[in-house]
Motif scaffolding. Structure first.
Motif, PDB file in Angstrom:
ATOM      1  N   ALA A  15       0.818  -1.217   0.000  1.00 14.10           N
ATOM      2  CA  ALA A  15       0.000   0.000   0.000  1.00 14.10           C
ATOM      3  C   ALA A  15       0.851   1.267   0.000  1.00 14.10           C
ATOM      4  O   ALA A  15       0.311   2.368   0.090  1.00 14.10           O
ATOM      5  N   ASN A  16       2.176   1.128  -0.068  1.00 15.25           N
ATOM      6  CA  ASN A  16       3.095   2.262  -0.125  1.00 15.25           C
ATOM      7  C   ASN A  16       3.205   3.025   1.202  1.00 15.25           C
ATOM      8  O   ASN A  16       3.588   4.180   1.225  1.00 15.25           O
ATOM      9  N   LEU A  17       2.864   2.363   2.303  1.00 11.93           N
ATOM     10  CA  LEU A  17       3.003   2.989   3.621  1.00 11.93           C
ATOM     11  C   LEU A  17       4.380   2.725   4.209  1.00 11.93           C
ATOM     12  O   LEU A  17       4.798   3.426   5.140  1.00 11.93           O
ATOM     13  N   ALA A  18       5.053   1.714   3.708  1.00 16.99           N
ATOM     14  CA  ALA A  18       6.374   1.344   4.198  1.00 16.99           C
ATOM     15  C   ALA A  18       7.236   0.915   3.024  1.00 16.99           C
ATOM     16  O   ALA A  18       6.721   0.534   1.970  1.00 16.99           O
ATOM     17  N   ARG A  19       8.535   0.978   3.235  1.00 16.70           N
ATOM     18  CA  ARG A  19       9.520   0.534   2.255  1.00 16.70           C
ATOM     19  C   ARG A  19      10.367  -0.550   2.904  1.00 16.70           C
ATOM     20  O   ARG A  19      10.687  -0.460   4.093  1.00 16.70           O
ATOM     21  N   ARG A  20      10.713  -1.553   2.132  1.00 17.49           N
ATOM     22  CA  ARG A  20      11.566  -2.629   2.638  1.00 17.49           C
ATOM     23  C   ARG A  20      12.997  -2.358   2.211  1.00 17.49           C
ATOM     24  O   ARG A  20      13.263  -2.150   1.030  1.00 17.49           O
ATOM     25  N   VAL A  21      13.899  -2.356   3.183  1.00 18.80           N
ATOM     26  CA  VAL A  21      15.324  -2.257   2.918  1.00 18.80           C
ATOM     27  C   VAL A  21      15.791  -3.703   2.755  1.00 18.80           C
ATOM     28  O   VAL A  21      15.967  -4.422   3.734  1.00 18.80           O
TER      29      VAL A  21
END
Length: 156
Positions: free
Chosen positions: A79-85
């Motif tokens: 949902a584009n609320l978080a980004r995965r590193v």
């Protein structure tokens, strides 16, 4: 640098933007999702699902399983609320959930800080190269490991 401008949210503004963005996609903003988002956005470095589960467990006074957190984080990334590193198997809250773009992370090997930057010319070049190789619907994630300005590397 070909960067685009957007409004960065923080604190209650970030939580409200995340809630609005998720519900506009037809998803519910449950108490557990809110707790996970609060914990995630409270970290000043990328956080693992285990870090977040521990923070939520401490806040709620009951054990929260990392598996539950992983499911919520997968939803947040979608949902584009978080980004995965990717290289750290960790997550950061997206300070501008209403803006969809490619990820470029600068990751400090000393302190673990991850800075997210936008450079459409760089990610556009990666997209173009992928398309030339026959890839479609790709979403580049570029990670640069090194030492941040606060930690310094002695080579200044």
């Amino acid at each position: 640098m070909a960067a685009h401008q957007h409004h960065l949210h923080e604190g209650e503004s970030l939580k409200a933007a995340a809630r609005q963005h998720l519900t506009s996609r037809g998803e519910q903003w449950t108490d557990m999702r809110a707790a996970v988002f609060d914990a995630l956005s409270g970290f000043n470095r990328p956080a693992s699902a285990y870090d977040i589960a521990e923070a939520v467990s401490n806040e709620q006074g009951r054990r929260v399983a990392a598996n539950s957190v992983y499911r919520i984080l997968d939803l947040f990334v979608g949902a584009n609320l978080a980004r995965r590193v990717e290289s750290a198997n960790a997550y950061v809250a997206n300070a501008h959930p209403d803006c969809l773009h490619d990820c470029i992370f600068l990751i400090c090997d000393s302190c673990g800080q991850a800075v997210h930057i936008d450079d459409d010319s760089l990610s556009g070049g990666v997209r173009k190269a992928a398309e030339s190789a026959g890839f479609s619907n790709q979403r580049p994630v570029i990670e640069v490991r090194g030492t941040c300005g606060d930690c310094g590397d002695g080579n200044s």
